[in-house]
Design a protein around this motif. Structure first.
Motif, PDB file in Angstrom:
ATOM      1  N   GLY A  69      36.592  50.385  26.985  1.00  0.00           N
ATOM      2  CA  GLY A  69      38.009  50.371  27.330  1.00  0.00           C
ATOM      3  C   GLY A  69      38.282  50.620  28.794  1.00  0.00           C
ATOM      4  N   VAL A  70      37.251  50.976  29.568  1.00  0.00           N
ATOM      5  CA  VAL A  70      37.415  51.166  31.007  1.00  0.00           C
ATOM      6  C   VAL A  70      36.990  49.880  31.709  1.00  0.00           C
ATOM      7  N   LYS A  71      37.909  49.289  32.440  1.00  0.00           N
ATOM      8  CA  LYS A  71      37.629  48.052  33.170  1.00  0.00           C
ATOM      9  C   LYS A  71      36.888  48.384  34.460  1.00  0.00           C
ATOM     10  N   PHE A  72      35.922  47.527  34.825  1.00  0.00           N
ATOM     11  CA  PHE A  72      35.111  47.766  36.018  1.00  0.00           C
ATOM     12  C   PHE A  72      35.062  46.506  36.862  1.00  0.00           C
ATOM     13  N   ASP A  73      35.482  46.625  38.128  1.00  0.00           N
ATOM     14  CA  ASP A  73      35.433  45.507  39.071  1.00  0.00           C
ATOM     15  C   ASP A  73      34.677  45.933  40.311  1.00  0.00           C
ATOM     16  N   VAL A  74      33.889  45.024  40.859  1.00  0.00           N
ATOM     17  CA  VAL A  74      33.222  45.227  42.137  1.00  0.00           C
ATOM     18  C   VAL A  74      33.665  44.103  43.060  1.00  0.00           C
ATOM     19  N   VAL A  75      34.184  44.462  44.221  1.00  0.00           N
ATOM     20  CA  VAL A  75      34.738  43.503  45.177  1.00  0.00           C
ATOM     21  C   VAL A  75      34.061  43.716  46.521  1.00  0.00           C
ATOM     22  N   SER A  76      33.766  42.641  47.229  1.00  0.00           N
ATOM     23  CA  SER A  76      33.149  42.774  48.544  1.00  0.00           C
ATOM     24  C   SER A  76      34.203  42.708  49.644  1.00  0.00           C
ATOM     25  N   GLN A  77      33.949  43.446  50.707  1.00  0.00           N
ATOM     26  CA  GLN A  77      34.770  43.377  51.905  1.00  0.00           C
ATOM     27  C   GLN A  77      34.136  42.356  52.838  1.00  0.00           C
ATOM     28  N   GLU A  78      34.876  41.298  53.138  1.00  0.00           N
ATOM     29  CA  GLU A  78      34.337  40.190  53.910  1.00  0.00           C
ATOM     30  C   GLU A  78      35.132  39.989  55.199  1.00  0.00           C
ATOM     31  N   LEU A  79      34.438  39.702  56.284  1.00  0.00           N
ATOM     32  CA  LEU A  79      35.113  39.370  57.538  1.00  0.00           C
ATOM     33  C   LEU A  79      35.961  38.111  57.407  1.00  0.00           C
ATOM     34  N   THR A  80      35.587  37.251  56.471  1.00  0.00           N
ATOM     35  CA  THR A  80      36.311  35.994  56.282  1.00  0.00           C
ATOM     36  C   THR A  80      37.534  36.132  55.386  1.00  0.00           C
ATOM     37  N   ASP A  81      37.754  37.321  54.831  1.00  0.00           N
ATOM     38  CA  ASP A  81      38.912  37.548  53.954  1.00  0.00           C
ATOM     39  C   ASP A  81      40.120  37.850  54.826  1.00  0.00           C
ATOM     40  N   LEU A  82      40.931  36.838  55.087  1.00  0.00           N
ATOM     41  CA  LEU A  82      42.048  36.926  56.023  1.00  0.00           C
ATOM     42  C   LEU A  82      43.340  36.493  55.335  1.00  0.00           C
ATOM     43  N   PRO A  83      44.495  36.891  55.873  1.00  0.00           N
ATOM     44  CA  PRO A  83      45.762  36.344  55.375  1.00  0.00           C
ATOM     45  C   PRO A  83      45.774  34.832  55.487  1.00  0.00           C
ATOM     46  N   ALA A  84      46.491  34.198  54.580  1.00  0.00           N
ATOM     47  CA  ALA A  84      46.487  32.732  54.519  1.00  0.00           C
ATOM     48  C   ALA A  84      46.923  32.083  55.824  1.00  0.00           C
ATOM     49  N   SER A  85      47.785  32.766  56.566  1.00  0.00           N
ATOM     50  CA  SER A  85      48.320  32.193  57.799  1.00  0.00           C
ATOM     51  C   SER A  85      47.464  32.501  59.025  1.00  0.00           C
ATOM     52  N   SER A  86      46.345  33.195  58.845  1.00  0.00           N
ATOM     53  CA  SER A  86      45.543  33.656  59.979  1.00  0.00           C
ATOM     54  C   SER A  86      44.169  32.989  60.003  1.00  0.00           C
ATOM     55  N   THR A  87      43.590  32.951  61.199  1.00  0.00           N
ATOM     56  CA  THR A  87      42.232  32.454  61.369  1.00  0.00           C
ATOM     57  C   THR A  87      41.479  33.382  62.312  1.00  0.00           C
ATOM     58  N   PHE A  88      40.161  33.363  62.200  1.00  0.00           N
ATOM     59  CA  PHE A  88      39.310  34.113  63.121  1.00  0.00           C
ATOM     60  C   PHE A  88      38.023  33.325  63.309  1.00  0.00           C
ATOM     61  N   GLU A  89      37.750  32.939  64.546  1.00  0.00           N
ATOM     62  CA  GLU A  89      36.582  32.115  64.820  1.00  0.00           C
ATOM     63  C   GLU A  89      35.610  32.805  65.770  1.00  0.00           C
ATOM     64  N   GLY A  90      35.844  34.047  66.093  1.00  0.00           N
ATOM     65  CA  GLY A  90      34.979  34.774  67.004  1.00  0.00           C
ATOM     66  C   GLY A  90      33.798  35.404  66.296  1.00  0.00           C
TER      67      GLY A  90
END
Length: 295
Positions: A69-90
């Motif tokens: 009954g306990v839900k378990f999620d594992v999520v990664s923190q990614e440099l590529t995870d950006l707001p839809a309106s943003s970009t990062f190419e550096g």
């Protein structure tokens, strides 16, 4: 209720990935004791933020451990995870910071949630207080910070960084002032970076927050601004305490400082490891933790 654990750090001062060190009597990770205490107090969703390469390992380690009954999620923190309106190419090696780490979980959390560090032990009473706060608060703009007594959060093996809480007379949050090199000197605690002295009885933040889903929208807007600033992209991060403090400053959040009334310990330095092992062993014998922790 959801517990979110931040486990994406790289453990530079500790010497290895301390989030996955087998500190418990039966090889449990320190974070598992926080999971256990949270579940005992009504949390039914566990989310861990980690590096991408650790996801399968952590899922395999926790498989079959949490109660049904306990839900378990594992999520990664990614440099590529950006707001839809943003970009990062550096080029950037460091992650975007703890606020971005929490934002990384936006797609799996839809209610109030507690946030903690995976490499700290927060104590049973802190989860009692956090659970009661969530259950008793009907205001969707009300956040909370679990406050710990400064003198109980120091390390014998070097200076520590702590956020010292400023509050009004009703224990409402005003700010968290980061002090970077705190160490015990006789009967006082001194910040050797600024020479400021503290009694040790002050409440400090150990990064145990209770947040609302509105946090995600605010971080996204702040992240969009951040990504347009070339200097910040090179040298800065989005820090969780700073973002919550900014929300408070612009009336997007009310923040209550709630005394944790708990012991805290962490594993900042490699020398802290044996203390943590001994503490977990003692608490297993005296405070009711089972061994092994999970059935």
């Amino acid at each position: 209720m959801t517990l979110l654990l931040m486990a994406a750090g790289r453990g530079s001062r500790y010497g290895k990935l301390k989030q996955f060190d087998d500190l418990g009597p039966q090889g449990e990770f320190l974070m598992e004791f926080s999971m256990y205490d949270a579940i005992e107090n009504g949390f039914d969703h566990i989310v861990v933020i980690t590096q991408k390469e650790n996801i399968d390992f952590l899922k395999e380690h926790m498989a079959g451990r949490l109660p049904e009954g306990v839900k378990f999620d594992v999520v990664s923190q990614e440099l590529t995870d950006l707001p839809a309106s943003s970009t990062f190419e550096g080029h950037r090696e460091k992650p975007w910071g703890t606020a971005h780490a929490v934002w990384s979980a936006r797609n799996v959390i839809n209610g109030p949630f507690a946030v903690i560090n995976a490499d700290d032990y927060y104590g049973k009473n802190a989860f009692v207080a956090a659970s009661n706060f969530i259950k008793n608060s009907t205001d969707d703009t009300e956040f909370a910070l679990m406050g710990y007594t400064l003198k109980d959060t120091l390390s014998e093996y070097g200076s520590v960084s702590r956020g010292v809480c400023k509050m009004d007379a009703d224990e409402n949050f005003i700010s968290v002032d980061e002090r970077l090199k705190l160490e015990k000197q006789g009967d006082i605690v001194k910040d050797t970076d600024t020479e400021l002295e503290f009694t040790g009885d002050e409440l400090v933040s150990m990064n145990f927050w209770v947040c609302r889903p509105s946090f995600f929208d605010y971080v996204e807007n702040e992240f969009e601004v951040f990504l347009k600033d070339e200097d910040r992209i090179k040298n800065s991060e989005l820090y969780l305490p700073i973002v919550i403090q900014d929300m408070y400053a612009v009336d997007k959040a009310k923040v209550r400082v709630v005394p944790a009334n708990s012991n805290w310990f962490g594993v900042t330095y490699s020398e802290d490891r044996q203390f943590a092992v001994d503490q977990l062993q003692a608490m297993t014998q005296e405070d009711g933790y089972k061994t092994p922790l999970w059935n």
